[in-house]
Design a protein around this motif. Structure first.
Motif, mmCIF file in Angstrom:
data_model
loop_
_atom_site.group_PDB
_atom_site.id
_atom_site.type_symbol
_atom_site.label_atom_id
_atom_site.label_comp_id
_atom_site.label_asym_id
_atom_site.label_seq_id
_atom_site.Cartn_x
_atom_site.Cartn_y
_atom_site.Cartn_z
ATOM 1 N N THR A 92 -29.107 19.369 36.902
ATOM 2 C CA THR A 92 -30.318 19.076 36.120
ATOM 3 C C THR A 92 -30.600 20.157 35.071
ATOM 4 O O THR A 92 -31.376 19.947 34.135
ATOM 5 C CB THR A 92 -31.567 18.931 37.036
ATOM 6 N N HIS A 93 -29.995 21.332 35.270
ATOM 7 C CA HIS A 93 -30.179 22.420 34.290
ATOM 8 C C HIS A 93 -28.862 22.984 33.789
ATOM 9 O O HIS A 93 -28.768 24.172 33.484
ATOM 10 C CB HIS A 93 -31.050 23.540 34.884
ATOM 11 N N ASP A 94 -27.837 22.140 33.722
ATOM 12 C CA ASP A 94 -26.539 22.624 33.238
ATOM 13 C C ASP A 94 -26.547 22.724 31.699
ATOM 14 O O ASP A 94 -27.579 22.479 31.067
ATOM 15 C CB ASP A 94 -25.396 21.716 33.735
ATOM 16 N N MET A 149 -25.341 20.806 29.539
ATOM 17 C CA MET A 149 -25.613 19.522 28.864
ATOM 18 C C MET A 149 -27.121 19.330 28.664
ATOM 19 O O MET A 149 -27.549 18.709 27.690
ATOM 20 C CB MET A 149 -25.007 18.367 29.655
ATOM 21 N N HIS A 150 -27.913 19.861 29.614
ATOM 22 C CA HIS A 150 -29.381 19.848 29.428
ATOM 23 C C HIS A 150 -29.725 20.649 28.167
ATOM 24 O O HIS A 150 -30.491 20.187 27.314
ATOM 25 C CB HIS A 150 -30.077 20.431 30.669
ATOM 26 N N THR A 151 -29.137 21.837 28.048
ATOM 27 C CA THR A 151 -29.396 22.686 26.874
ATOM 28 C C THR A 151 -29.008 21.954 25.581
ATOM 29 O O THR A 151 -29.748 21.996 24.591
ATOM 30 C CB THR A 151 -28.609 24.012 27.015
ATOM 31 N N LEU A 177 -30.287 29.787 24.600
ATOM 32 C CA LEU A 177 -30.421 30.825 25.629
ATOM 33 C C LEU A 177 -31.560 30.574 26.622
ATOM 34 O O LEU A 177 -31.723 31.340 27.564
ATOM 35 C CB LEU A 177 -30.635 32.186 24.943
ATOM 36 N N HIS A 178 -32.325 29.478 26.455
ATOM 37 C CA HIS A 178 -33.587 29.370 27.208
ATOM 38 C C HIS A 178 -33.419 29.298 28.727
ATOM 39 O O HIS A 178 -34.260 29.779 29.466
ATOM 40 C CB HIS A 178 -34.460 28.217 26.682
ATOM 41 N N ASP A 179 -32.324 28.689 29.192
ATOM 42 C CA ASP A 179 -32.142 28.564 30.654
ATOM 43 C C ASP A 179 -31.030 29.465 31.182
ATOM 44 O O ASP A 179 -30.484 29.220 32.261
ATOM 45 C CB ASP A 179 -31.854 27.102 31.028
ATOM 46 N N ILE A 180 -30.739 30.518 30.458
ATOM 47 C CA ILE A 180 -29.631 31.399 30.826
ATOM 48 C C ILE A 180 -29.898 32.132 32.155
ATOM 49 O O ILE A 180 -28.975 32.534 32.850
ATOM 50 C CB ILE A 180 -29.331 32.379 29.664
ATOM 51 N N THR A 214 -41.909 31.880 27.216
ATOM 52 C CA THR A 214 -43.059 30.965 27.316
ATOM 53 C C THR A 214 -42.659 29.500 27.511
ATOM 54 O O THR A 214 -43.509 28.617 27.405
ATOM 55 C CB THR A 214 -43.939 31.070 26.044
ATOM 56 N N HIS A 215 -41.383 29.234 27.812
ATOM 57 C CA HIS A 215 -40.973 27.824 27.851
ATOM 58 C C HIS A 215 -41.262 27.113 29.171
ATOM 59 O O HIS A 215 -41.139 25.903 29.260
ATOM 60 C CB HIS A 215 -39.492 27.662 27.455
ATOM 61 N N ARG A 216 -41.688 27.862 30.193
ATOM 62 C CA ARG A 216 -41.962 27.228 31.495
ATOM 63 C C ARG A 216 -43.375 26.659 31.558
ATOM 64 O O ARG A 216 -44.316 27.307 31.105
ATOM 65 C CB ARG A 216 -41.845 28.257 32.615
ATOM 66 N N ALA A 250 -39.427 20.227 23.593
ATOM 67 C CA ALA A 250 -38.099 19.613 23.748
ATOM 68 C C ALA A 250 -37.616 19.725 25.196
ATOM 69 O O ALA A 250 -37.023 18.790 25.742
ATOM 70 C CB ALA A 250 -37.107 20.283 22.791
ATOM 71 N N ASP A 251 -37.899 20.850 25.814
ATOM 72 C CA ASP A 251 -37.497 21.077 27.206
ATOM 73 C C ASP A 251 -38.202 20.092 28.137
ATOM 74 O O ASP A 251 -37.586 19.531 29.048
ATOM 75 C CB ASP A 251 -37.841 22.522 27.573
ATOM 76 N N LYS A 252 -39.491 19.857 27.910
ATOM 77 C CA LYS A 252 -40.245 18.920 28.755
ATOM 78 C C LYS A 252 -39.798 17.487 28.474
ATOM 79 O O LYS A 252 -39.699 16.678 29.384
ATOM 80 C CB LYS A 252 -41.762 19.032 28.501
HETATM 81 FE FE LIG Z 1 -34.617 23.874 30.152
#
Ligand SMILES: [Fe+2]
Ligand SMILES: [Fe+2]
Length: 214
Positions: A23-25, A27-29, A56-59, A104-106, A124-126
């Motif tokens: 769910t956070h691989d 491909m999500h990015t 880099l957001h989910d690194i 601040t993306h969470r 975009a993340d949501k």
């Molecule tokens: Fe994300």
């Protein structure tokens, strides 16, 4: 920054995504990047800040998962990102802007996105959790947990996250409450509303099918 820069950056960061939950691989990015570029068309944006922040957001995700949530992936991710961006010779002003977006993306963070780039990343993340992709992601996560396929009668209050009751439908009921109100950009809201409608229709249909009505 040119294509070669981004190709090298992608190559450098791929290792952080090895073995993460699908769910956070990466491909999500990549999907988040496509959504962010779409929203950015209507805004005055530093495209390099946005693009690097999205990439880099989910690194820091892997460390959050491995620590069972102890480590915050937004905070930790910003630290990892800063180190990598310095290696790549990005100037400090840009790095600070990128780190603000990542920090601040969470949804659950108390730090709110302030810059337009941070707001677009947040949206975009949501949005990647909504619509058809949202259904697929929630089902994938439930499958990973070994949760039930569908329980139309689920009581969110009496069941727990990460349990056998944590179906795609439960996840939908929990995460979709007030999601549209949290979206910050105009175009983001338009996309989110369409995707939210699709998801609601999908689960209404699933409830009807479970009752044998259709
Ligand atoms: Fe994300
Ligand atoms: Fe994230």
């Amino acid at each position: 920054m040119d294509d070669e820069f981004y190709a090298k950056l992608k190559e450098r960061i791929m290792r952080y995504f090895e073995g993460v939950n699908p769910t956070h691989d990466f491909m999500h990015t990549e999907r988040v990047l496509n959504i962010a570029l779409n929203i950015a068309e209507d805004e005055n944006v530093d495209m390099d800040v946005l693009r690097m922040a999205v990439l880099l957001h989910d690194i820091g995700r892997k460390e959050q998962d491995e620590s069972c949530g102890e480590i915050c992936h937004a905070e930790n991710g910003a630290k990892i990102a800063r180190k990598i961006l310095r290696e790549f010779g990005v100037d400090e002003v840009k790095i600070n802007k990128i780190c603000h977006c990542i920090e601040t993306h969470r949804t659950r963070r108390d730090k709110a996105p302030e810059s337009i780039e941070a707001k677009i990343l947040f949206d975009a993340d949501k949005i990647d959790g909504l619509g058809a992709i949202g259904v697929l992601r929630t089902a994938s996560f439930a499958g990973h947990l070994g949760a039930v396929v569908h329980n139309p009668e689920i009581d969110v209050e009496k069941t727990k996250a990460y349990s056998k009751d944590d179906s795609a439908y439960r996840e939908f009921l929990v995460t979709h409450k007030n999601i549209i109100d949290k979206i910050m950009t105009k175009k983001g809201k338009e996309i989110a509303q369409k995707r939210d409608r699709f998801m609601k229709d999908f689960f209404e249909r699933a409830n009807k099918e479970a009752a044998g009505e259709v």
